[in-house]
Every structure is written in structure tokens, then in C-alpha cells.
Scaffold this active site. Structure first.
Site, PDB file in Angstrom:
ATOM      1  N   GLY A 192       1.349   6.823 -11.018  1.00 55.66           N
ATOM      2  CA  GLY A 192       1.065   8.091 -10.902  1.00 55.66           C
ATOM      3  C   GLY A 192       0.163   8.595  -9.930  1.00 55.66           C
ATOM      4  CD  GLU A 193      -2.845  10.973  -6.399  1.00 55.27           C
ATOM      5  OE1 GLU A 193      -2.514   9.985  -5.683  1.00 55.27           O
ATOM      6  OE2 GLU A 193      -4.008  11.354  -6.451  1.00 55.27           O
ATOM      7  CB  SER A 199      -3.571   5.017  -0.862  1.00 57.73           C
ATOM      8  OG  SER A 199      -3.720   4.537  -2.202  1.00 57.73           O
ATOM      9  CG  LEU A 200      -6.060   5.353   6.031  1.00 62.10           C
ATOM     10  CD1 LEU A 200      -6.078   6.916   5.776  1.00 62.10           C
ATOM     11  CD2 LEU A 200      -7.442   4.730   6.633  1.00 62.10           C
ATOM     12  CG  HIS A 201      -1.278   2.724   2.613  1.00 63.75           C
ATOM     13  ND1 HIS A 201      -2.039   1.653   2.345  1.00 63.75           N
ATOM     14  CD2 HIS A 201      -0.873   3.218   1.647  1.00 63.75           C
ATOM     15  CE1 HIS A 201      -1.955   1.619   1.015  1.00 63.75           C
ATOM     16  NE2 HIS A 201      -1.446   2.759   0.461  1.00 63.75           N
ATOM     17  CG  ASN A 243       2.505  -6.520  -3.999  1.00 61.75           C
ATOM     18  OD1 ASN A 243       2.520  -7.847  -4.071  1.00 61.75           O
ATOM     19  ND2 ASN A 243       1.578  -6.040  -4.552  1.00 61.75           N
ATOM     20  CB  CYS A 258       4.852   3.071  -4.040  1.00 67.88           C
ATOM     21  SG  CYS A 258       3.955   3.062  -5.818  1.00 67.88           S
ATOM     22  CB  CYS A 297       3.927   6.248  -1.066  1.00 66.73           C
ATOM     23  SG  CYS A 297       2.574   7.361  -1.349  1.00 66.73           S
ATOM     24  CB  CYS A 324      -4.801  -1.426 -13.191  1.00 67.63           C
ATOM     25  SG  CYS A 324      -4.033  -0.405 -12.244  1.00 67.63           S
ATOM     26  CB  CYS A 357       2.020   0.043  -7.871  1.00 68.73           C
ATOM     27  SG  CYS A 357       1.445   1.810  -8.518  1.00 68.73           S
ATOM     28  CB  CYS A 383       4.298   8.781  -8.751  1.00 65.30           C
ATOM     29  SG  CYS A 383       3.128   8.985  -7.800  1.00 65.30           S
ATOM     30  CD  GLU A 427       4.287  -0.968 -14.588  1.00 66.93           C
ATOM     31  OE1 GLU A 427       3.569  -1.568 -13.566  1.00 66.93           O
ATOM     32  OE2 GLU A 427       5.587  -0.780 -14.379  1.00 66.93           O
ATOM     33  CB  SER A 451      -6.524   4.460  -6.246  1.00 65.14           C
ATOM     34  OG  SER A 451      -5.797   4.244  -5.172  1.00 65.14           O
TER      35      SER A 451
HETATM   36  N1  SAH Z   1      -1.313   7.400  -6.549  1.00 64.72           N
HETATM   37  C1  SAH Z   1      -2.531   6.595  -6.414  1.00 64.72           C
HETATM   38  C2  SAH Z   1      -2.535   5.388  -7.186  1.00 64.72           C
HETATM   39  C3  SAH Z   1      -1.349   4.527  -7.449  1.00 64.72           C
HETATM   40  S1  SAH Z   1      -1.109   3.411  -6.456  1.00 64.72           S
HETATM   41  C4  SAH Z   1      -2.710   6.067  -4.832  1.00 64.72           C
HETATM   42  O1  SAH Z   1      -1.853   6.369  -4.102  1.00 64.72           O
HETATM   43  O2  SAH Z   1      -3.785   5.779  -4.580  1.00 64.72           O
HETATM   44  C5  SAH Z   1      -2.250   2.153  -6.038  1.00 64.72           C
HETATM   45  C6  SAH Z   1      -2.344   1.544  -4.931  1.00 64.72           C
HETATM   46  O3  SAH Z   1      -1.093   0.664  -4.671  1.00 64.72           O
HETATM   47  C7  SAH Z   1      -2.331   2.503  -3.832  1.00 64.72           C
HETATM   48  O4  SAH Z   1      -3.294   2.047  -2.725  1.00 64.72           O
HETATM   49  C8  SAH Z   1      -0.869   2.226  -3.343  1.00 64.72           C
HETATM   50  O5  SAH Z   1      -0.822   2.689  -1.801  1.00 64.72           O
HETATM   51  C9  SAH Z   1      -0.797   0.721  -3.498  1.00 64.72           C
HETATM   52  N2  SAH Z   1       0.525   0.364  -3.305  1.00 64.72           N
HETATM   53  C10 SAH Z   1       1.708   0.953  -3.876  1.00 64.72           C
HETATM   54  N3  SAH Z   1       2.860   0.055  -3.673  1.00 64.72           N
HETATM   55  C11 SAH Z   1       2.557  -1.046  -2.987  1.00 64.72           C
HETATM   56  C12 SAH Z   1       3.194  -2.000  -2.748  1.00 64.72           C
HETATM   57  N4  SAH Z   1       4.381  -2.259  -2.725  1.00 64.72           N
HETATM   58  N5  SAH Z   1       2.279  -3.079  -1.999  1.00 64.72           N
HETATM   59  C13 SAH Z   1       1.111  -2.964  -2.096  1.00 64.72           C
HETATM   60  N6  SAH Z   1       0.371  -1.881  -2.369  1.00 64.72           N
HETATM   61  C14 SAH Z   1       0.926  -1.014  -3.103  1.00 64.72           C
END
Ligand code: SAH
Length: 358
Positions: A161-162, A216-218, A292, A121, A118, A107, A335, A114, A94, A193
Site C-alpha cells: 500500500g501507499e 522511494s526515488l529509484h 528483488n 513492485c 510501480c 513492517c 513487498c 496498491c 502482509e 515510506s
Molecule cells: N508505497 C510505499 C511503501 C511500499 S513499497 C512506497 O512506495 O514507498 C516499500 C519499498 O519497497 C519502496 O521503496 C518500494 O519502492 C520498494 N520495493 C518495491 N518492490 C521492490 C522490489 N521488487 N525490489 C526492491 N524494492 C522494492
């Protein structure tokens, strides 16, 4: 030779292409000609400046490696377009095109699927299929450039992917795309990222390719972050922040922290205060993304007021924060969502067995 065994020209840099061309008994100078056309998105038979015989010789040993467009979803709200590509072996990938005031940004995905797991995701619901090669990552940009007849100026490695779990291929991709012989996109216009694979953040800092590091901290609490991001068990926050400081020291770039705001999970004043405290000595910026909705996760985004309140709490403590403007909301721009929905549709009519494996 079947296509899967052939050299993918997009995987090669100019020097490697020159060596390959010589190995086929063609003069080395042909490499520049071929390279320019492949970067423009042409296939080998289109390179009419080569003799028919040379095109045949090249086609027997190589493919361009450009991905095939499976579908494009065009947003009706803005210029966002979401591509589903097929790369070799039928693997689906994608890519999202976005238009900002400063130009076009793409992007890209770095892996098919992946392994990071997480919980919020959509990519986590897709089984890991394989790493993408440098040319398969580059090919996503070239294919979009060609399809829209535009020049993409910014790249974010934030698709499926990471990237730091596919380190060598991603580094080669970065070398290819920043090269003067290549698309010549400055490292400053590229963001990578990561969910926080600490040793590879430190390696990346030393590569001499100062891309913007997006982490990606969260969640600012180890126990809670481990709940939603299993990678935190391996590389907890102290180590992650230490690596980020090293990244800033070695590259001179400030780090971006992605914070997907989830209602009732990470959006309280307690979270904002701890986040601000942990980031106070780091040159950084926080990007707040209302989560999302992904079916099956149960996570909901807070309302607009709560989102703004969270951003304000950070800013009051001196942490620069922005709420990410959302593009392409009508086309599942989050994503992994497009690939997931297409696979679901395909599985339903059992038409593409290769994709179900992926
Ligand atoms: N693996 C990498 C890149 C892919 S995810 C990473 O973890 O950064 C890209 C970004 O989208 C990351 O910040 C991820 O945490 C965020 N993301 C994934 N699913 C999401 C969702 N449902 N809503 C908002 N952000 C999301």
C-alpha cells in the site's frame, strides 16, 4: 449485529473508547482496563476483569479488531518472520518482523493492495481491495507482539500500500501508536515510506508527528522515473524535492531516499551523478536496495560489485549512502510477495474465493 457493523476497539483512542463505554452504560473508568487488554492483544471474552454481563454487552456492540493469523513464514537464516493476516471481510494483509541490533522492527501494510502501479513492485500485481483502518494497521503490530511475546520498538510503514494514499487512517494510526496511552513508540522510531504524493508529504510535515520520511526515488530523471513509477507524472521530481526540503525544515529530520538498484535501468554513473547533484542541498541519506526479483517484471539486480560501485560514487560526492542489509531472503520478504504467492496457491485450488477478489 454482524461483526462487520460492529465498532473495532483498536480503531479508537482512549477518549473515544471511554465515550463508547459510557454509551453502553458502563462506567467510563472501565475504558482504561479494556484499552490495556486490547493493546496487549486480548479479545473481549478474555477481559475477565469485566463482569460476564459487561463482556456480553461489549461483544454485542464491538470486536477487538485484532487480525487473524493465516500463515507465518519463519526465516531459517535470521529472525525474520513474515505474517499473512486476515482482517475483516476476509481481506489479506502482509506484515514482516525483523530483528536488528537495536531490537525488533515491524513492517506494516497500510492498504490491501496498491493503486500506485510501480513496475518493479509485487504489490502492483495485486488488485486494490481497500484502505486499512487505523486499528487494522495497529493490530498488525499488536498481533506480532503477542505471537512472539516480544516488544516491538521500531515500525516501518513500508508493506503493501501507499500510506499517503490512505492519509487520514495512517495519521490516526500514527497518533494511536505514539500516544502515551497507546504503545508509546516515539515518532523517531517510525519510518513512513512513500512513492511521493507531494501534497500529503507537506501535510504530514505539519502534523507534529516527526516520523522518518522515506521516499522511494529509484531514478533521478523525470522521464525514466515516470516509466517505472507512474506517480511521477503527477508529481515530478522538482516538486518532490521541494516537498522533501519542506519536510526537513518543519520536522528537523533528514529524509531517507530508497533507491532500488535495477541492472541496466538505473545503475549507471550517469544516474549516480545526477542523483548526487539533485540531493546535494538536501539533508538526506540514500538507502540502496538491490531490486528483488518479482516474476513478470523482467528486472534483475546488478552484481555485488556494481552495487558497491554505485554506493561509492554517491559517497564520493558527499551523499551518505548505505546498501540495505537483506533479511529473510528465503521467505520472499519483498513487498507483496507472500500475499501474491499465497493467493496464487489458493487460486490454484480455488479454495478461498474472497481472497481472489482482493
Ligand atoms: N508505497 C510505499 C511503501 C511500499 S513499497 C512506497 O512506495 O514507498 C516499500 C519499498 O519497497 C519502496 O521503496 C518500494 O519502492 C520498494 N520495493 C518495491 N518492490 C521492490 C522490489 N521488487 N525490489 C526492491 N524494492 C522494492
Amino acid at each position: 449485529m454482524c461483526d462487520l457493523q460492529k465498532i473495532r476497539l483498536l480503531d479508537l483512542d482512549r477518549e473515544e473508547l471511554a465515550a463508547f463505554v459510557s454509551s453502553l452504560n458502563m462506567p467510563r473508568y472501565r475504558a482504561s482496563q479494556i484499552y490495556g487488554r486490547i493493546l496487549a492483544g486480548d479479545d473481549i471474552p478474555d477481559i475477565t476483569s469485566l463482569s460476564k454481563k459487561d463482556r456480553e454487552v461489549l461483544s454485542q456492540a464491538a470486536v477487538s479488531g485484532l487480525p487473524e493469523i493465516v500463515s507465518v513464514r519463519q526465516s531459517k537464516l535470521d529472525e525474520t518472520a513474515k505474517y499473512l493476516f486476515k482482517v475483516s471481510g476476509g481481506v489479506l494483509v502482509e506484515t514482516v518482523l525483523m530483528k536488528y541490533s537495536y531490537g525488533y522492527s515491524v513492517c506494516v501494510s497500510s492498504q490491501a493492495g496498491c493503486r500506485m502501479g510501480c513496475r518493479f513492485c509485487a504489490s502492483s500485481g495485486i488488485a486494490f481491495s481497500r484502505d486499512l483502518t487505523p486499528g487494522e494497521i495497529l493490530g498488525q503490530i499488536i498481533a506480532v507482539n503477542k505471537d512472539k511475546n516480544i516488544r516491538i520498538g521500531h515500525v516501518v510503514i513500508m508493506g503493501i500500500g501507499e500510506p499517503l494514499d490512505n492519509y487520514d487512517n495512517v495519521i490516526k494510526f500514527l497518533k494511536l501508536i505514539t500516544s502515551e496511552d497507546g504503545l508509546n513508540i516515539s515518532a523517531r522510531k517510525i519510518s513512513l515510506s512513500t512513492c511521493g504524493i507531494v501534497p500529503n508529504i507537506i501535510r504530514l510535515a505539519g502534523e507534529g508527528i516527526p516520523v522518518t520520511l522515506s521516499v522511494s526515488l529509484h531514478n533521478p530523471f523525470d522521464d525514466e522515473r515516470s516509466e517505472i513509477m507512474p506517480v511521477n507524472r503527477l508529481y515530478p521530481l522538482d516538486e518532490l524535492f521541494k516537498a522533501c526540503r519542506e519536510y526537513v525544515r518543519l520536522t528537523g529530520r533528514r529524509v531517507t531516499f530508497e533507491y532500488s538498484l535495477i541492472s541496466g535501468v538505473n545503475d549507471s554513473a550517469r544516474h549516480a551523478n545526477e542523483l548526487a547533484a539533485r540531493l546535494s542541498h538536501l539533508q538526506c541519506h540514500v538507502n540502496i536496495i538491490p531490486v528483488n526479483k518479482v516474476t513478470g517484471t523482467g528486472f534483475e539486480r546488478p552484481d555485488r560489485e556494481a552495487i558497491n560501485r554505485f554506493a561509492k560514487m554517491l559517497e564520493e560526492k558527499g551523499i551518505p549512502a548505505t546498501v540495505r542489509r537483506e533479511l529473510g531472503r528465503d521467505i520472499s520478504a519483498a513487498c507483496g510477495q507472500l500475499r501474491k504467492s499465497v493467493i496464487t496457491e489458493q487460486s490454484a485450488d480455488q479454495s478461498l474465493s474472497a481472497d481472489k477478489e482482493a
